[in-house]
Design a protein around this motif. Structure first.
Motif, PDB file in Angstrom:
ATOM      1  N   UNK A   1       0.829  -1.210   0.000  1.00 20.42           N
ATOM      2  CA  UNK A   1       0.000   0.000   0.000  1.00 20.42           C
ATOM      3  C   UNK A   1       0.862   1.259   0.000  1.00 20.42           C
ATOM      4  N   UNK A   2       1.996   1.211   0.691  1.00 18.61           N
ATOM      5  CA  UNK A   2       2.918   2.351   0.695  1.00 18.61           C
ATOM      6  C   UNK A   2       3.543   2.582  -0.676  1.00 18.61           C
ATOM      7  N   UNK A   3       3.531   1.519  -1.485  1.00 15.86           N
ATOM      8  CA  UNK A   3       4.057   1.619  -2.848  1.00 15.86           C
ATOM      9  C   UNK A   3       2.983   2.088  -3.827  1.00 15.86           C
ATOM     10  N   UNK A   4       1.771   2.357  -3.294  1.00 12.48           N
ATOM     11  CA  UNK A   4       0.693   2.840  -4.137  1.00 12.48           C
ATOM     12  C   UNK A   4      -0.230   1.755  -4.646  1.00 12.48           C
ATOM     13  N   UNK A   5      -0.036   0.523  -4.176  1.00 10.60           N
ATOM     14  CA  UNK A   5      -0.894  -0.590  -4.588  1.00 10.60           C
ATOM     15  C   UNK A   5      -1.996  -0.789  -3.548  1.00 10.60           C
ATOM     16  N   UNK A   6      -3.178  -1.130  -4.008  1.00  9.94           N
ATOM     17  CA  UNK A   6      -4.309  -1.351  -3.104  1.00  9.94           C
ATOM     18  C   UNK A   6      -4.376  -2.829  -2.754  1.00  9.94           C
ATOM     19  N   UNK A   7      -3.719  -3.222  -1.654  1.00  8.68           N
ATOM     20  CA  UNK A   7      -3.624  -4.633  -1.276  1.00  8.68           C
ATOM     21  C   UNK A   7      -4.296  -4.879   0.066  1.00  8.68           C
ATOM     22  N   UNK A   8      -5.202  -5.863   0.112  1.00 10.21           N
ATOM     23  CA  UNK A   8      -5.812  -6.277   1.368  1.00 10.21           C
ATOM     24  C   UNK A   8      -4.915  -7.312   2.032  1.00 10.21           C
ATOM     25  N   UNK A   9      -5.246  -7.664   3.267  1.00 10.38           N
ATOM     26  CA  UNK A   9      -4.504  -8.712   3.960  1.00 10.38           C
ATOM     27  C   UNK A   9      -4.602 -10.021   3.188  1.00 10.38           C
ATOM     28  N   UNK A  10      -5.788 -10.287   2.627  1.00  9.18           N
ATOM     29  CA  UNK A  10      -5.986 -11.500   1.845  1.00  9.18           C
ATOM     30  C   UNK A  10      -5.118 -11.538   0.603  1.00  9.18           C
ATOM     31  N   UNK A  11      -4.985 -10.381  -0.069  1.00  7.63           N
ATOM     32  CA  UNK A  11      -4.137 -10.306  -1.267  1.00  7.63           C
ATOM     33  C   UNK A  11      -2.681 -10.593  -0.921  1.00  7.63           C
ATOM     34  N   UNK A  12      -2.207  -9.978   0.155  1.00 12.11           N
ATOM     35  CA  UNK A  12      -0.823 -10.197   0.593  1.00 12.11           C
ATOM     36  C   UNK A  12      -0.612 -11.664   0.967  1.00 12.11           C
ATOM     37  N   UNK A  13      -1.609 -12.266   1.602  1.00 17.51           N
ATOM     38  CA  UNK A  13      -1.527 -13.675   1.984  1.00 17.51           C
ATOM     39  C   UNK A  13      -1.338 -14.553   0.757  1.00 17.51           C
ATOM     40  N   UNK A  14      -2.092 -14.271  -0.300  1.00 15.42           N
ATOM     41  CA  UNK A  14      -1.983 -15.074  -1.527  1.00 15.42           C
ATOM     42  C   UNK A  14      -0.595 -14.936  -2.145  1.00 15.42           C
ATOM     43  N   UNK A  15      -0.034 -13.735  -2.120  1.00 18.80           N
ATOM     44  CA  UNK A  15       1.296 -13.514  -2.677  1.00 18.80           C
ATOM     45  C   UNK A  15       2.339 -14.342  -1.924  1.00 18.80           C
ATOM     46  N   UNK A  16       2.275 -14.293  -0.597  1.00 19.16           N
ATOM     47  CA  UNK A  16       3.231 -15.038   0.223  1.00 19.16           C
ATOM     48  C   UNK A  16       3.107 -16.536  -0.033  1.00 19.16           C
ATOM     49  N   UNK A  17       1.872 -17.037  -0.072  1.00 24.19           N
ATOM     50  CA  UNK A  17       1.666 -18.473  -0.261  1.00 24.19           C
ATOM     51  C   UNK A  17       2.143 -18.943  -1.630  1.00 24.19           C
ATOM     52  N   UNK A  18       1.941 -18.105  -2.655  1.00 21.94           N
ATOM     53  CA  UNK A  18       2.415 -18.472  -3.995  1.00 21.94           C
ATOM     54  C   UNK A  18       3.937 -18.578  -4.010  1.00 21.94           C
ATOM     55  N   UNK A  19       4.621 -17.629  -3.365  1.00 19.52           N
ATOM     56  CA  UNK A  19       6.085 -17.644  -3.304  1.00 19.52           C
ATOM     57  C   UNK A  19       6.576 -18.877  -2.554  1.00 19.52           C
ATOM     58  N   UNK A  20       5.968 -19.168  -1.384  1.00 16.31           N
ATOM     59  CA  UNK A  20       6.360 -20.339  -0.602  1.00 16.31           C
ATOM     60  C   UNK A  20       6.075 -21.628  -1.364  1.00 16.31           C
ATOM     61  N   UNK A  21       4.946 -21.651  -2.079  1.00 14.55           N
ATOM     62  CA  UNK A  21       4.588 -22.821  -2.881  1.00 14.55           C
ATOM     63  C   UNK A  21       5.677 -23.089  -3.920  1.00 14.55           C
ATOM     64  N   UNK A  22       6.129 -22.050  -4.581  1.00 14.64           N
ATOM     65  CA  UNK A  22       7.160 -22.196  -5.610  1.00 14.64           C
ATOM     66  C   UNK A  22       8.461 -22.722  -5.006  1.00 14.64           C
ATOM     67  N   UNK A  23       8.828 -22.216  -3.828  1.00 11.04           N
ATOM     68  CA  UNK A  23      10.059 -22.663  -3.166  1.00 11.04           C
ATOM     69  C   UNK A  23       9.962 -24.134  -2.787  1.00 11.04           C
ATOM     70  N   UNK A  24       8.827 -24.526  -2.183  1.00 10.86           N
ATOM     71  CA  UNK A  24       8.639 -25.926  -1.772  1.00 10.86           C
ATOM     72  C   UNK A  24       8.618 -26.845  -2.983  1.00 10.86           C
TER      73      UNK A  24
END
Length: 225
Positions: A50-73
């Motif tokens: 959000x500080x970068x000007x993007x409109x992100x909810x907690x749910x949106x951020x959660x999906x981003x983190x999970x996708x990154x972790x999924x790729x690593x695993x």
């Protein structure tokens, strides 16, 4: 036919467990005295976006983190990835947002501090119950929940200690990203792992009672992708 019915039951219990977990997370968020460590990390990422000007909810951020972790695993130890892991990556974010909307109907922000602390402890216990059900379905768990099991397999250390260490890592990272750190976060870091370790055997018994099957460890098949 029996196998299909068993799969439907497992997926139903999986979604029930996932919903229970996110209700506990939503309860944290509404106390405003600090969320669980992973949610702090999620909040921190949402704040940074959000500080970068993007409109992100907690749910949106959660999906981003999970996708990154999924790729690593997937690259490191993909045998831990099952159909439930994919469901968590896609479905957890919206369920978090829905849980927050449900809990927002209660005037939790007007409650006294002691009661809020009690709600944080309750939220930890709710999460532990939900996770014990979800993981016992053998359908799979969220990427962030796979990490402790991978470490446990490698180091042969009790789940509670691994979970507490990872929670401390998420807490520190989330705080520096802008997450709301409070006494509730510290409480969650200290008791969520032990709660989950205590609830896991009971969740397994409950799931196998509903499925009318023997214990998962005695031959019940995983539902893989």
């Amino acid at each position: 036919m029996n196998k299909l019915l068993s799969t439907v039951k497992r997926l139903t219990l999986f979604f029930i467990g996932m919903s229970i977990i996110q209700f506990g997370v939503a309860l944290y968020l509404r106390t405003n005295i600090g969320s669980d460590p992973f949610t702090i990390f999620t909040q921190g990422l949402a704040c940074a976006l959000n500080n970068m000007g993007l409109n992100a909810t907690t749910g949106t951020a959660n999906r981003i983190i999970l996708v990154v972790l999924f790729a690593i695993i997937f690259l490191v130890q993909k045998n831990h990835i099952k159909i439930g892991t994919l469901i968590c990556v896609i479905g957890v974010g919206p369920i978090i947002d829905m849980g927050v909307n449900v809990v927002s109907h209660f005037p939790i922000n007007t409650y006294g501090y002691a009661l809020k602390v009690g709600l944080v402890v309750l939220g930890c216990f709710i999460i532990a119950i939900g996770f014990s059900i979800l993981s016992s379905t053998n359908v799979g768990v969220a990427p962030n929940d796979i990490i402790p099991f991978i470490i446990q397999d490698k180091l042969k250390v009790e789940y509670r200690w691994i979970r507490m260490g990872l929670d401390a890592t998420f807490l520190i990272g989330g705080y520096f990203l802008g997450g709301t750190l409070g006494i509730g976060t510290v409480i969650a870091m200290l008791i969520t792992g032990p709660f989950i370790q205590t609830c896991l055997p009971h969740g397994e018994k409950f799931v196998n009672f509903i499925l009318n099957e023997e214990m998962v460890n005695n031959g019940v098949e995983d539902i893989n992708i």
